[in-house]
Design an enzyme around this catalytic site. Sequence first.
Site, PDB file in Angstrom:
ATOM      1  N   ARG A  46       3.031  -6.989   9.061  1.00 24.19           N
ATOM      2  CA  ARG A  46       2.305  -5.938   9.786  1.00 24.19           C
ATOM      3  C   ARG A  46       2.807  -5.782  11.216  1.00 24.19           C
ATOM      4  NH1 ARG A  46      -3.475  -7.740   7.324  1.00 24.19           N
ATOM      5  NH2 ARG A  46      -3.453  -6.410   5.459  1.00 24.19           N
ATOM      6  N   HIS A  92      -1.757  -5.381   1.506  1.00 22.30           N
ATOM      7  CA  HIS A  92      -3.054  -6.029   1.269  1.00 22.30           C
ATOM      8  C   HIS A  92      -2.795  -7.382   0.626  1.00 22.30           C
ATOM      9  CE1 HIS A  92      -7.124  -6.801  -0.213  1.00 22.30           C
ATOM     10  NE2 HIS A  92      -6.528  -7.183  -1.333  1.00 22.30           N
ATOM     11  N   ASN A 151      -1.416  -0.192   7.495  1.00 18.92           N
ATOM     12  CA  ASN A 151      -0.915  -1.536   7.801  1.00 18.92           C
ATOM     13  C   ASN A 151      -0.069  -2.131   6.679  1.00 18.92           C
ATOM     14  OD1 ASN A 151      -2.876  -2.294   5.974  1.00 18.92           O
ATOM     15  ND2 ASN A 151      -4.154  -3.350   7.455  1.00 18.92           N
ATOM     16  N   LYS A 160       0.826  -1.205   0.000  1.00 18.25           N
ATOM     17  CA  LYS A 160       0.000   0.000   0.000  1.00 18.25           C
ATOM     18  C   LYS A 160       0.868   1.266   0.000  1.00 18.25           C
ATOM     19  CE  LYS A 160      -3.776  -2.161   2.597  1.00 18.25           C
ATOM     20  NZ  LYS A 160      -4.563  -2.048   3.841  1.00 18.25           N
ATOM     21  N   ARG A 201      -1.098 -14.702   3.804  1.00 16.98           N
ATOM     22  CA  ARG A 201      -1.905 -14.156   4.898  1.00 16.98           C
ATOM     23  C   ARG A 201      -1.214 -14.370   6.250  1.00 16.98           C
ATOM     24  NH1 ARG A 201      -5.708 -10.552   3.665  1.00 16.98           N
ATOM     25  NH2 ARG A 201      -6.433 -10.936   5.775  1.00 16.98           N
ATOM     26  N   PHE A 203     -16.283   3.221   6.699  1.00 18.50           N
ATOM     27  CA  PHE A 203     -14.859   3.446   6.425  1.00 18.50           C
ATOM     28  C   PHE A 203     -14.506   3.374   4.936  1.00 18.50           C
ATOM     29  CE2 PHE A 203     -15.482  -1.007   7.709  1.00 18.50           C
ATOM     30  CZ  PHE A 203     -14.992  -1.687   6.597  1.00 18.50           C
ATOM     31  N   THR A 252      -4.914  -7.944  10.434  1.00 18.90           N
ATOM     32  CA  THR A 252      -5.213  -6.666   9.784  1.00 18.90           C
ATOM     33  C   THR A 252      -4.774  -5.495  10.659  1.00 18.90           C
ATOM     34  OG1 THR A 252      -7.078  -7.675   8.632  1.00 18.90           O
ATOM     35  CG2 THR A 252      -7.043  -5.277   8.751  1.00 18.90           C
TER      36      THR A 252
END
Length: 154
Positions: free
Chosen positions: A105, A118, A115, A12, A88, A60, A94
Amino acid sequence: MSEHERTFVMVKPDGVQRGLIGDIVSRFEDRGLKMVGGKFMQIDQELAEEHYGEHEDKPFFDGLVDFITSGPVFAMVWEGQDATRQVRTMMGETDPAESAPGTIRGDYGLDLGRNVIHGSDHEDEGANEREIELFFDEAELVDWDQIDSSWLYE
């Protein structure tokens, strides 16, 4: 033997701005995953809204769209055994505050909104295909033989 699959991952804007692309790529390579697509890009409003469409009715949603369009991202497709589950697990929870040290993360995430990364949801059937098709044309994905794959997979 576990399923050999492709999964979508994106660094991100916060991860790009902090210079974390190389470290994140290295972590997945060190794990034995193989990158078959990578694209440094700026996401526009339309793509962001389509990508986060499942959250459209949530409070959000606008914040997600604003953030993901705030700077460049690095979109990737990784391939390997149980690639989605592996990614993952390596990403962590998350919320970085709930992520274990050693996860992406846990090591780099600042808060729920920042974070760093994705990844497609392994519990959402079809999420990988949907996200890969959203960000990549078939011609942008490269099928190649990883020379050490015989050492990685039975």
